[in-house]
Design a protein around this motif. Structure first.
Motif, PDB file in Angstrom:
ATOM      1  N   UNK A   1       0.356  -0.827  -0.198  1.00  0.00           N
ATOM      2  CA  UNK A   1      -0.089  -0.175  -0.055  1.00  0.00           C
ATOM      3  C   UNK A   1       0.678   1.256  -0.235  1.00  0.00           C
ATOM      4  N   UNK A   2       1.992   1.406  -0.352  1.00  0.00           N
ATOM      5  CA  UNK A   2       3.661   1.917  -0.726  1.00  0.00           C
ATOM      6  C   UNK A   2       2.890   3.672  -1.528  1.00  0.00           C
ATOM      7  N   UNK A   3       3.326   4.291  -0.952  1.00  0.00           N
ATOM      8  CA  UNK A   3       3.017   5.558  -1.380  1.00  0.00           C
ATOM      9  C   UNK A   3       1.158   6.235  -1.674  1.00  0.00           C
ATOM     10  N   UNK A   4       0.319   6.296  -0.339  1.00  0.00           N
ATOM     11  CA  UNK A   4      -0.822   6.936  -0.777  1.00  0.00           C
ATOM     12  C   UNK A   4      -1.239   7.675   0.182  1.00  0.00           C
ATOM     13  N   UNK A   5      -2.467   7.757   0.552  1.00  0.00           N
ATOM     14  CA  UNK A   5      -2.993   8.076   1.798  1.00  0.00           C
ATOM     15  C   UNK A   5      -3.300   7.909   2.764  1.00  0.00           C
ATOM     16  N   UNK A   6      -3.381   6.521   3.661  1.00  0.00           N
ATOM     17  CA  UNK A   6      -3.411   5.852   3.898  1.00  0.00           C
ATOM     18  C   UNK A   6      -3.368   6.562   5.334  1.00  0.00           C
ATOM     19  N   UNK A   7      -4.323   6.661   6.525  1.00  0.00           N
ATOM     20  CA  UNK A   7      -4.230   6.933   7.917  1.00  0.00           C
ATOM     21  C   UNK A   7      -4.258   6.831   8.862  1.00  0.00           C
ATOM     22  N   UNK A   8      -4.139   7.156   9.836  1.00  0.00           N
ATOM     23  CA  UNK A   8      -4.804   6.613  11.801  1.00  0.00           C
ATOM     24  C   UNK A   8      -3.691   5.943  12.279  1.00  0.00           C
ATOM     25  N   UNK A   9      -4.431   5.113  13.336  1.00  0.00           N
ATOM     26  CA  UNK A   9      -3.882   4.433  13.746  1.00  0.00           C
ATOM     27  C   UNK A   9      -3.234   2.801  12.425  1.00  0.00           C
TER      28      UNK A   9
END
Length: 720
Positions: free
Chosen positions: A438-446
């Motif tokens: 999932x590299x270089x995306x905008x996933x956030x949170x813990x």
């Protein structure tokens, strides 16, 4: 060592016949000796290729002795390590031998091939893997075998395909394999006048050059043609695929150019045109071969249409543009589509990913990476019942990942690198997932603890997102990285009609050791976790280092703090470790020097202090692996001897000072006692001495004061 005596008897394996012996050829796993109805040896199979639990045979062989067995019809010595020289035998009584296979005995030497001429009944001849570089007239020698129908000369180091006696033809030849030789010439005319029975022709890896001739249409029984890995150039002859019998055509890895003949729409079983310079618009083509491989060409325009017979489709690394819809949504006989593998990566496809996946229920692998696709992932992809691999990397896709992926029981690899996806990273992951990029995306949170329940993961890349919080303490539940046992097979076999077997492996590009590496062939051997370029904080949980089969760990560019746990020494398989650009402090654990496979290390730009542990591995890295730690010393950085010498000097200086004061005090005490009793008595009784004594005493006190004052000043200057 001599294996055969003059009677053709092997001392260690005596030739004998029993009524229960199996006839060779019916079961390739059974070897040994077979006899005719009269109890005479007629088949001898010592080939090691099909033998179960047996090693290759070695020793010197006398082929002439074997050929004295007058009833021998079948002789297979292939895939062994026999040695010796084979020349024209003095007496040959055998005219019944129909099959002779000496292939892949690399130490056998043949002065010439004239020794074959008496074998008038020989139909099968296998000499593959035997060095025949000196055989400049081999075509003429073989033309003396009128019954020959199958000839295998693969990898024999042949360099000369001329001359040939035009008066003699191999009229019964049906199978010819000349692959992996070095002819470096154009295709000779006589090669296509050999036989009208020819159905199998393999001329791959032979350095043939020039244009592909148009003679192939004369071979009207040809079913298998392999011209791959040569130096052919120019256009494909329009009549090349016209033969109604061709089922397998491979002309890959050449320098062919021009447009694709329209005749290639006709049904083939196997069609490989990859790695050429073919071009043109084939959007109006209806491709119908079961196996279609056309990557690394220059095709442009829209995608072609597919027949429901297509199982393997590879159009990667071309210049196709437009939408996916013509290929996916406008097919005939949707309920019969058999497509198993689809790779259209590295093109210029644009627009949304169409929601037509219910038409392709047999899909196993989908590669759509490195295009210009946009929009969200349609949920119907997640509902494909056999989907094992989904690669959408390097597009312009966005949105949440469909939660329906969580219910997939087959998905093993997902690659969404370099898109604009956001949201949580785990609520959609299927239980059996093994490769996650999932590299270089905008996933956030813990990073949620649910991740620890995905016990099959062996590659996890979450780098370059905006993840925050602590690294979960339960990562030791990723049992595939603890035991190294991983049961999801990557290689799949596809069997087509006619018994032809094709194989393929999953492929993925990973960022390891500071570079992008292609793991198409070795992906199943990789064990990696990359959490770099995020906003993670806190200390490294010791449980992370219980993943003892992990080979690559990257935690760089985060806000991690504290000391690196001593448990890091447990990771004996570690090859690449990057902890740079964090806030780690304390000493580097001594046990890190025991990581004997470590080939890439970066501990730079932290707050490590003390001395770098001494070990062959650590001192082999250059200073860039440790810079940015001001309090760190030792090879390959500045050495640690200077502060140690200073400390020793201070200790030695302190000893000298202490010795001075002790000597002073002792001397003063002893001198006082002795002087007191010697002087005081005299002073007590002699008056004039009393006056002299007090004048002398005042002078001594002044001298002592001066000495002590000077010494104290020197000590103060030294301390400053």
């Amino acid at each position: 060592m001599e294996w055969w005596n003059d009677d053709g008897i092997c001392p260690k394996r005596p030739l004998s016949c029993k009524s229960s012996d199996s006839r060779l050829g019916k079961d390739p796993s059974v070897g040994g000796v077979s006899c005719n109805d009269k109890g005479r040896v007629n088949e001898l199979d010592l080939g090691s290729r099909w033998q179960k639990n047996s090693e290759s045979l070695r020793g010197t062989i006398n082929l002439s002795s074997l050929l004295h067995l007058e009833f021998l019809e079948y002789l297979d010595l292939s895939y062994n390590d026999f040695e010796g020289t084979i020349s024209f035998p003095s007496v040959v009584n055998n005219s019944k031998l129909s099959r002779l296979d000496l292939s892949f005995n690399s130490h056998l030497h043949m002065e010439n091939l004239h020794w074959l001429s008496p074998l008038s009944s020989l139909g099968y001849l296998g000499l593959s893997g035997i060095h025949l570089h000196d055989q400049t007239n081999w075509p003429h020698s073989l033309s003396s075998l009128p019954s020959l129908f199958e000839l295998k000369l693969k990898g024999c180091n042949l360099t000369n395909i001329y001359p040939y006696d035009k008066n003699v033809t191999l009229s019964k030849l049906a199978f010819l394999d000349l692959a992996q030789n070095n002819f470096n010439t154009q295709l000779p005319h006589w090669l296509f006048n050999l036989s009208t029975e020819l159905w199998f022709l393999n001329l791959s890896h032979c350095n043939f050059r020039g244009q592909i001739p148009d003679w192939f249409d004369k071979l009207n029984r040809l079913s298998y043609l392999d011209l791959s890995n040569n130096l052919f150039h120019g256009p494909i002859p329009s009549n090349l695929p016209n033969s109604s019998t061709i089922q397998i055509l491979d002309i890959s890895f050449n320098d062919l150019s021009g447009n694709l003949p329209k005749s290639f729409e006709r049904h083939f079983q196997f069609l490989d045109l990859s790695h050429n310079s073919l071009s043109g618009d084939i959007s109006n083509f209806l491709l119908s071969s079961a196996y279609i491989s056309m990557p690394f060409n220059k095709f442009e325009g829209g995608l072609p249409h597919l027949s429901h017979e297509v199982k393997i489709l590879d159009l990667a690394h071309n210049s196709f543009s437009g939408s996916l819809s013509p290929l996916l949504c406008h097919t005939q006989n949707n309920h019969k589509n058999r497509l198993f593998y689809m790779d259209i990566s590295s093109n210029y496809l644009a627009g949304d990913v169409p929601d037509c996946w219910h038409n392709w229920k047999e899909l196993y692998c989908i590669y759509l990476g490195s295009n210009k696709l946009s929009g969200e992932i349609p949920p119907t992809i997640a509902s494909l019942p056999r989907l094992h691999l989904l690669d959408l990397h390097d597009n312009e896709l966005y949105g949440h990942i469909p939660w329906s992926f969580h219910h997939s029981s087959t998905l093993s690899l997902i690659n969404l690198e370099r898109n604009n996806f956001f949201g949580s990273i785990t609520n959609w992951m299927p239980q059996n997932i093994s490769f996650v990029n999932l590299r270089s995306n905008q996933f956030s949170g813990n990073i949620p603890s649910q991740l620890c329940g995905l016990s099959s993961i062996i590659v996890l890349d979450l780098a370059n997102n905006t993840l925050s919080g602590w690294i979960p303490h339960c990562l030791n539940n990723l049992t595939s990285l603890v035991t190294g046992i991983w049961n999801n097979g990557l290689t799949s076999y596809i069997v087509y009609d006619g018994g032809v077997v094709f194989t393929f492996t999953f492929k993925m590009t990973l960022s390891l050791k500071g570079q992008q590496l292609d793991y198409s062939k070795t992906l199943r051997l990789v064990r990696s976790i990359d959490l770099s370029l995020n906003k993670l904080c806190g200390e490294i949980p010791p449980q992370l280092f219980q993943l003892i089969k992990l080979q690559s760990l990257n935690l760089s560019y985060n806000h991690l703090t504290g000391k690196v746990p001593d448990e890091i020494g447990m990771m004996k398989d570690m090859e690449s470790l990057d902890l740079s650009h964090n806030k780690f402090d304390g000493e580097i654990p001594q046990d890190i020097s025991s990581l004997s496979f470590l080939s890439d290390l970066n501990l730079s730009y932290n707050n490590f202090d003390g001395k770098i542990p001494v070990g062959t591995q650590l001192q082999s890295f250059n200073e860039s692996s440790f810079i940015g730690n001001p309090e760190l010393c030792g090879a390959p950085l500045k050495n640690c001897t200077e502060p140690e010498e200073q400390k020793q000097e201070e200790l030695e200086g302190g000893d000298e000072d202490e010795y001075f004061w002790k000597s002073l005090y002792v001397g003063m005490g002893v001198g006082f006692a002795v002087g007191f009793w010697m002087v005081s008595g005299s002073i007590f009784f002699i008056r004039t001495w009393r006056h002299r004594f007090f004048r002398w005493f005042d002078g001594v006190v002044d001298q002592i004061y001066v000495i002590v004052a000077l010494k104290c000043r020197n000590l103060n200057d030294k301390g400053a």
